[in-house]
Scaffold this motif. Structure first.
Motif, PDB file in Angstrom:
ATOM      1  N   LEU A 156       7.573  -0.933  -5.156  1.00  0.00           N
ATOM      2  CA  LEU A 156       7.734  -2.209  -4.444  1.00  0.00           C
ATOM      3  C   LEU A 156       7.986  -1.987  -2.956  1.00  0.00           C
ATOM      4  O   LEU A 156       7.332  -2.598  -2.096  1.00  0.00           O
ATOM      5  N   LEU A 157       8.937  -1.118  -2.654  1.00  0.00           N
ATOM      6  CA  LEU A 157       9.324  -0.903  -1.266  1.00  0.00           C
ATOM      7  C   LEU A 157       8.190  -0.302  -0.455  1.00  0.00           C
ATOM      8  O   LEU A 157       7.909  -0.747   0.670  1.00  0.00           O
ATOM      9  N   LEU A 158       7.517   0.685  -1.013  1.00  0.00           N
ATOM     10  CA  LEU A 158       6.441   1.338  -0.263  1.00  0.00           C
ATOM     11  C   LEU A 158       5.252   0.414  -0.065  1.00  0.00           C
ATOM     12  O   LEU A 158       4.617   0.411   1.001  1.00  0.00           O
ATOM     13  N   GLU A 159       4.925  -0.387  -1.073  1.00  0.00           N
ATOM     14  CA  GLU A 159       3.827  -1.355  -0.924  1.00  0.00           C
ATOM     15  C   GLU A 159       4.155  -2.377   0.168  1.00  0.00           C
ATOM     16  O   GLU A 159       3.295  -2.728   0.980  1.00  0.00           O
ATOM     17  N   MET A 160       5.379  -2.871   0.193  1.00  0.00           N
ATOM     18  CA  MET A 160       5.782  -3.834   1.216  1.00  0.00           C
ATOM     19  C   MET A 160       5.711  -3.227   2.604  1.00  0.00           C
ATOM     20  O   MET A 160       5.145  -3.819   3.537  1.00  0.00           O
ATOM     21  N   ILE A 161       6.269  -2.037   2.768  1.00  0.00           N
ATOM     22  CA  ILE A 161       6.286  -1.391   4.085  1.00  0.00           C
ATOM     23  C   ILE A 161       4.873  -1.068   4.539  1.00  0.00           C
ATOM     24  O   ILE A 161       4.497  -1.317   5.695  1.00  0.00           O
ATOM     25  N   GLY A 162       4.066  -0.516   3.638  1.00  0.00           N
ATOM     26  CA  GLY A 162       2.706  -0.154   4.003  1.00  0.00           C
ATOM     27  C   GLY A 162       1.872  -1.350   4.417  1.00  0.00           C
ATOM     28  O   GLY A 162       1.159  -1.314   5.432  1.00  0.00           O
ATOM     29  N   ALA A 163       1.937  -2.436   3.643  1.00  0.00           N
ATOM     30  CA  ALA A 163       1.175  -3.640   3.981  1.00  0.00           C
ATOM     31  C   ALA A 163       1.657  -4.248   5.289  1.00  0.00           C
ATOM     32  O   ALA A 163       0.858  -4.749   6.099  1.00  0.00           O
ATOM     33  N   ALA A 164       2.967  -4.221   5.527  1.00  0.00           N
ATOM     34  CA  ALA A 164       3.509  -4.743   6.787  1.00  0.00           C
ATOM     35  C   ALA A 164       3.001  -3.937   7.976  1.00  0.00           C
ATOM     36  O   ALA A 164       2.636  -4.502   9.016  1.00  0.00           O
ATOM     37  N   VAL A 224      -2.637  -4.046 -16.162  1.00  0.00           N
ATOM     38  CA  VAL A 224      -2.488  -5.491 -15.962  1.00  0.00           C
ATOM     39  C   VAL A 224      -1.015  -5.884 -16.024  1.00  0.00           C
ATOM     40  O   VAL A 224      -0.566  -6.771 -15.283  1.00  0.00           O
ATOM     41  N   GLU A 225      -0.259  -5.236 -16.898  1.00  0.00           N
ATOM     42  CA  GLU A 225       1.174  -5.537 -17.010  1.00  0.00           C
ATOM     43  C   GLU A 225       1.931  -5.208 -15.731  1.00  0.00           C
ATOM     44  O   GLU A 225       2.886  -5.893 -15.365  1.00  0.00           O
ATOM     45  N   GLN A 226       1.528  -4.160 -15.023  1.00  0.00           N
ATOM     46  CA  GLN A 226       2.202  -3.755 -13.794  1.00  0.00           C
ATOM     47  C   GLN A 226       1.558  -4.342 -12.541  1.00  0.00           C
ATOM     48  O   GLN A 226       2.051  -4.139 -11.432  1.00  0.00           O
ATOM     49  N   LEU A 227       0.493  -5.099 -12.719  1.00  0.00           N
ATOM     50  CA  LEU A 227      -0.302  -5.578 -11.588  1.00  0.00           C
ATOM     51  C   LEU A 227       0.486  -6.442 -10.616  1.00  0.00           C
ATOM     52  O   LEU A 227       0.258  -6.408  -9.399  1.00  0.00           O
ATOM     53  N   TRP A 228       1.435  -7.222 -11.106  1.00  0.00           N
ATOM     54  CA  TRP A 228       2.163  -8.158 -10.251  1.00  0.00           C
ATOM     55  C   TRP A 228       2.820  -7.448  -9.066  1.00  0.00           C
ATOM     56  O   TRP A 228       2.930  -8.023  -7.972  1.00  0.00           O
ATOM     57  N   VAL A 229       3.246  -6.211  -9.272  1.00  0.00           N
ATOM     58  CA  VAL A 229       3.897  -5.452  -8.201  1.00  0.00           C
ATOM     59  C   VAL A 229       2.940  -5.239  -7.038  1.00  0.00           C
ATOM     60  O   VAL A 229       3.298  -5.415  -5.867  1.00  0.00           O
ATOM     61  N   PHE A 230       1.686  -4.894  -7.357  1.00  0.00           N
ATOM     62  CA  PHE A 230       0.719  -4.508  -6.339  1.00  0.00           C
ATOM     63  C   PHE A 230      -0.034  -5.707  -5.770  1.00  0.00           C
ATOM     64  O   PHE A 230      -0.905  -5.551  -4.918  1.00  0.00           O
ATOM     65  N   VAL A 231       0.319  -6.898  -6.246  1.00  0.00           N
ATOM     66  CA  VAL A 231      -0.162  -8.143  -5.652  1.00  0.00           C
ATOM     67  C   VAL A 231       0.942  -8.782  -4.811  1.00  0.00           C
ATOM     68  O   VAL A 231       0.729  -9.140  -3.645  1.00  0.00           O
ATOM     69  N   ALA A 232       2.129  -8.889  -5.385  1.00  0.00           N
ATOM     70  CA  ALA A 232       3.224  -9.572  -4.695  1.00  0.00           C
ATOM     71  C   ALA A 232       3.781  -8.759  -3.528  1.00  0.00           C
ATOM     72  O   ALA A 232       4.016  -9.293  -2.432  1.00  0.00           O
ATOM     73  N   ALA A 233       4.009  -7.473  -3.733  1.00  0.00           N
ATOM     74  CA  ALA A 233       4.663  -6.651  -2.704  1.00  0.00           C
ATOM     75  C   ALA A 233       3.873  -6.583  -1.401  1.00  0.00           C
ATOM     76  O   ALA A 233       4.446  -6.799  -0.324  1.00  0.00           O
ATOM     77  N   PRO A 234       2.562  -6.309  -1.419  1.00  0.00           N
ATOM     78  CA  PRO A 234       1.839  -6.281  -0.148  1.00  0.00           C
ATOM     79  C   PRO A 234       1.760  -7.639   0.533  1.00  0.00           C
ATOM     80  O   PRO A 234       1.766  -7.716   1.773  1.00  0.00           O
ATOM     81  N   LEU A 235       1.706  -8.711  -0.251  1.00  0.00           N
ATOM     82  CA  LEU A 235       1.687 -10.044   0.349  1.00  0.00           C
ATOM     83  C   LEU A 235       3.009 -10.340   1.061  1.00  0.00           C
ATOM     84  O   LEU A 235       3.020 -10.897   2.152  1.00  0.00           O
ATOM     85  N   VAL A 236       4.112  -9.935   0.445  1.00  0.00           N
ATOM     86  CA  VAL A 236       5.417 -10.126   1.080  1.00  0.00           C
ATOM     87  C   VAL A 236       5.506  -9.321   2.370  1.00  0.00           C
ATOM     88  O   VAL A 236       5.967  -9.816   3.405  1.00  0.00           O
TER      89      VAL A 236
END
Length: 304
Positions: A156-164, A224-236
């Motif tokens: 979660l943290l790395l996806e958020m930071i990277g997308a930001a 698919v079960e873990q997909l929400w992390v890699f959709v929500a985190a980069p958007l945030v």
């Protein structure tokens, strides 16, 4: 001296600032095709390459694909190719909500088509018994599906930071100056390559919801079960970057729409600023009247 504004092609429309931009359909086609290319390279290179003999790392290949796609199609759509970047532009005030939603749909369609093509190729290879298991090797995951067993919080943290970071680099470099498009393409591509290299070691983190969805659809059920992390985190993360640029006044244009370049003030044909509520055509008329008045004063002896 000002020059008349040329007539617009039918594929272009006015945004209210008298600057022509492509209509929505050409922009969506550009976003879909660019997203197709990015997903094809980002998923295909690691999927079909042999690490021991691969001349080009998968992360660098994906970064170069981003640069190439932005250089090729950035003048049409702005070269987002990523719902997170589009979300950042929306929050920063550089694109309208309806266009942003259409961009995201086009990006998702392009990514899914690329993943479908790769899945079809896998099905033709005799050495691969299960195509979905093969797709698991390039799909984002955490916990037991991460190379280093990274937990949910780390992903979660790395996806958020990277997308930001990627969104901030895009917003900061995409300008209407003469070098803006190439600068944005190179900066975003290099940033993406570096972050992907980091993300690969954690769990194939894509920093792109469209690519994450495309790969998860053709992978095993856990993806698919873990997909929400890699959709929500980069958007945030992208929203945080967009809010930062909006709070710093980093450029919301008058139309709220900046597909080919993002958010600079409108300029006339000779690059001088327009006055408030003045179109380029009115500017030409004003300048013509001013020049005629000055010429008349000269011949009347009022100007030396």
């Amino acid at each position: 001296m000002s020059t008349p504004v040329p007539a617009r092609h039918d594929a272009f429309q006015s945004t209210g600032t008298d600057i022509a931009q492509p209509r929505l359909l050409p922009r969506l086609v550009a976003e879909a095709f660019g997203s197709f290319f990015l997903a094809l390279a980002g998923l295909g290179v690691p999927l079909f390459s042999i690490p021991q003999s691969s001349p080009l790392p998968a992360a660098l290949a994906a970064g170069l694909a981003v640069t190439a796609a932005m250089l090729a199609f950035g003048h049409v759509s702005g070269g987002h190719f990523n719902p997170a970047i589009t979300a950042g532009h929306l929050v920063a005030g550089r694109i309208r909500g309806g266009s942003a939603a259409a961009y995201a749909a086009a990006q998702l369609a392009g990514g899914l088509l690329a993943a479908l093509a790769l899945y079809g190729i896998l099905r033709t290879l005799p050495g691969i018994a299960d195509s979905r298991t093969a797709f698991d090797t390039v799909t984002a995951g955490f916990g037991e599906h991460s190379i280093i067993q990274a937990p949910l919080a780390a992903a979660l943290l790395l996806e958020m930071i990277g997308a930001a970071i990627i969104t901030a680099v895009f917003l900061a470099t995409a300008r209407r100056d003469s070098n803006g498009r190439s600068a944005a393409a190179v900066a975003v591509g290099l940033s993406f390559a570096v972050l992907l290299q980091l993300g690969l070691s954690v769990g194939n983190l894509p920093f792109n919801p469209a690519r994450a969805i495309a790969s998860a659809v053709f992978s095993s059920g856990w993806a698919v079960e873990q997909l929400w992390v890699f959709v929500a985190a980069p958007l945030v993360g992208a929203v945080i970057a967009g809010l930062a640029f909006r709070s710093f006044g980093a450029g919301t244009d008058a139309s709220g729409e900046a597909p080919a370049a993002t958010g600079d003030e409108p300029v006339a044909a000779d690059d001088e600023p327009l006055e408030a509520d003045e179109t380029a055509a009115e500017r030409v008329t004003r300048d013509t009247k001013t020049e005629t008045s000055e010429a008349q004063e000269f011949f009347d002896g009022k100007r030396g």
